[in-house]
Design an enzyme around this catalytic site. Structure first.
Site, short mmCIF file in Angstrom:
data_model
loop_
_atom_site.label_atom_id
_atom_site.label_comp_id
_atom_site.label_asym_id
_atom_site.label_seq_id
_atom_site.Cartn_x
_atom_site.Cartn_y
_atom_site.Cartn_z
N GLU A 1 29.97 -9.45 -5.81
CA GLU A 1 31.41 -9.30 -6.07
C GLU A 1 31.70 -8.13 -7.02
O GLU A 1 32.86 -7.84 -7.28
CB GLU A 1 32.04 -10.55 -6.70
CG GLU A 1 31.95 -11.82 -5.90
CD GLU A 1 32.61 -13.01 -6.62
OE1 GLU A 1 33.18 -12.83 -7.70
OE2 GLU A 1 32.54 -14.11 -6.07
N GLY A 2 30.67 -7.51 -7.58
CA GLY A 2 30.86 -6.52 -8.63
C GLY A 2 30.77 -7.11 -10.02
O GLY A 2 31.03 -6.41 -11.01
#
Lengths: 368, 368
Positions: free
Chosen positions: B328-329
């Site tokens: 997701e970062g």
């Protein structure tokens, strides 16, 4: 904030130690239960999950919020600096206190970055420090004595340093509130005192726990190890006597920070260890009250070799490993940003049910 | 933002690649020179010093400021999920896109913590995604094809994915400004595609770069390794052909992220790699333009084994090591907080001269 009668210091320490409890295992379990309902595969946030759960146990809150953040930076001078153990002259301690007050030091920048306020303490700086109302001027002594020749300080002063740390933390908590505290230091010569404390408590040979501090050459490094060996041979401090350790081979700032750890543990406030000096203060605190360790968080792995020995002894795993060796609380306050992130994730993420996301059994919860 | 003629995609990629320069060594040297004048012992801020200097080289600014922070989260589905390689059903990809838009995912919390805005991209999610103006709905295909049987996508779609990533970054930079970007992903099955890309580029055996993704059991793990081995045997992708790698065994979100890396490098904006998918996208970007690597920062060390192989291949050392494996970062945006801290230290700390602090020769500079 300063107590005036010497016997009151011992009483304050005893009262604080008596009020240190154990982590709240139920709050910790509730935090872990919530963690398992959040929209992520179980365990995928790694150490951030364990960190938030530890903080839940420390604070007793299922979803702790770390909004009021404090960095205590305690400064003092060290008589052992006369043995040529540092690359910098003792005047730098007072100069850096002025720099902390002016906002120009690394810890100022990182505290602003972490949304933390700084309380600077002159625990016993040899040179004059500014008459600034933001500076807590304890000035318990004009630095310690050279512990290669005599005790660093009397037991009465050692007790007072710890008691002042307790009083300082309690005052900060009462006035502005404190949800998490980072413990930093400044003091030319203080990695020498710290290495001596670490050797005394962990039982490791001084040469294995002594580093190069601000960056010293081979000759100064040998003088540093020799000074520590001489001090341990002279004082033979009892590793279970925290006040005795401080008096023999400690530092005034180390005593103040030990008091902060004790008071934070008693108040169920997580306290973040910075580097080797801050870690040595934690060793002193655990010698006074072993339960303190359960309320501590290791901010980072300093490159100073004594720090790894300290964290291993305390059985704490550091959060960051960035090769820092500055002190001032820099690594600890940077680690506060991770503690805040971990607690925000626990508090703010949606559950599978709230978000209508299928769990690993492929089931969208019914209310989604 | 979407280009309509297929040949324009290749042209946009070629133009972007041609404009990727090299780091500005003079800006980097000026940053290092300033670093040595700040009130701290030389090197005592460890990797934070090297990090600020790297960012100075990337941006060309002596004292870079990272005020406008972006996280791109690209989502897509993967045909290989039909091979039973994930613990979660493909519907979760679209459900998590909705969660990103609602603000309930881990990356939302960490982006808020880091002061970064999020741009969510539907690069090719199989199920319907919300008609939300904040969502970039590219929907290049309803997920990839099962690459154990046929190419994941055509070369034309692979080029378009990369070109869309470039166009997206350029549009973000033009509209709201971007001083640093973190690249995140969402896509059930995408650790399988990533492991295949990593094996193809690094030449390592699939079993050594394949992990358990969201957390799969032994049977699924064996299916995952078998799927990757089958795909590599079928397609034999050329590791120096980035578009060919993407087309054969890649993912639509991976293509978009590769485009973001290329555009960021061309714009001299540091781009932070997250975990194994984000890292695989960096491998694709470097296959297209090797100079891209000099503009990248490794955010963290994922527990996925392929990530370590990726970072070793790219010769990047990760900033954080917290056992994250979410994607997701999350790790990249957390690392942005360290990049910001490093640059603030370089920019905001006082020099020895400004603070009147003695340097290691014991000399207070004359103007103090």
């Amino acid at each position: 904030m300063t107590s005036t009668r010497d016997d009151s210091h011992g009483a304050l320490i005893a009262r604080t130690v008596a009020s240190i409890s154990t982590p709240d295992l139920e709050a910790r379990a509730r935090a872990a239960a919530r963690q398992s309902q959040l929209t992520k595969p179980p365990g995928s946030l790694g150490r951030l999950e364990a960190l938030a759960e530890r903080i839940a146990g420390i604070t007793g809150a299922d979803r702790p919020r770390l909004e009021r953040r404090l960095v205590v930076v305690a400064a003092a001078d060290h008589g052992v600096a006369a043995q040529g153990v540092s690359a910098y002259p003792s005047e730098v301690t007072a100069q850096m206190v002025a720099n902390f007050l002016a906002g120009g030091a690394a810890v100022n920048v990182l505290a602003a970055h972490a949304g933390a306020r700084i309380r600077v303490v002159d625990a016993g700086v040899a040179a004059e420090t500014p008459l600034d109302p933001r500076l807590v001027r304890l000035r318990l002594a004009p630095g310690t004595a050279d512990f290669t020749r005599e005790p660093a300080m009397s037991r009465a002063i050692a007790e007072r340093a710890v008691a002042e740390g307790i009083a300082l933390f309690e005052a900060e908590r009462a006035s502005e509130g404190t949800d998490i505290v980072a413990c930093g230091d400044m003091g030319i010569g203080n990695t020498t005192s710290s290495a001596a404390l670490i050797a005394a408590v962990t039982g490791r040979p001084p040469s294995t726990v002594t580093g190069r501090g601000t960056g010293i050459d081979d000759a100064r490094y040998e003088a540093k190890v020799a000074a520590i060996e001489a001090a341990l041979a002279l004082h033979r401090p009892d590793p279970s006597d925290g006040i005795g350790l401080l008096a023999a081979i400690g530092g005034l700032e180390i005593g103040v920070l030990a008091g902060v750890y004790l008071a934070a543990a008693a108040a169920r406030v997580p306290a973040v260890i910075d580097g080797v000096i801050s870690g040595a203060a934690a060793l002193v605190a655990q010698a006074i009250a072993p339960r303190t360790v359960d309320f501590l968080i290791a901010g980072h792995r300093s490159v100073e070799p004594g720090h790894a020995a300290t964290l291993e002894y305390l059985q704490l795993e550091p959060l960051l490993d960035l090769g820092l060796r500055l002190g001032e609380g820099t690594g600890a306050v940077l680690a506060i940003t991770l503690c805040v992130a971990a607690c925000r994730l626990l508090d703010e993420m949606a559950t599978f049910e709230q978000a209508g996301v299928s769990d690993s059994d492929g089931v969208v919860p019914p209310e989604a």
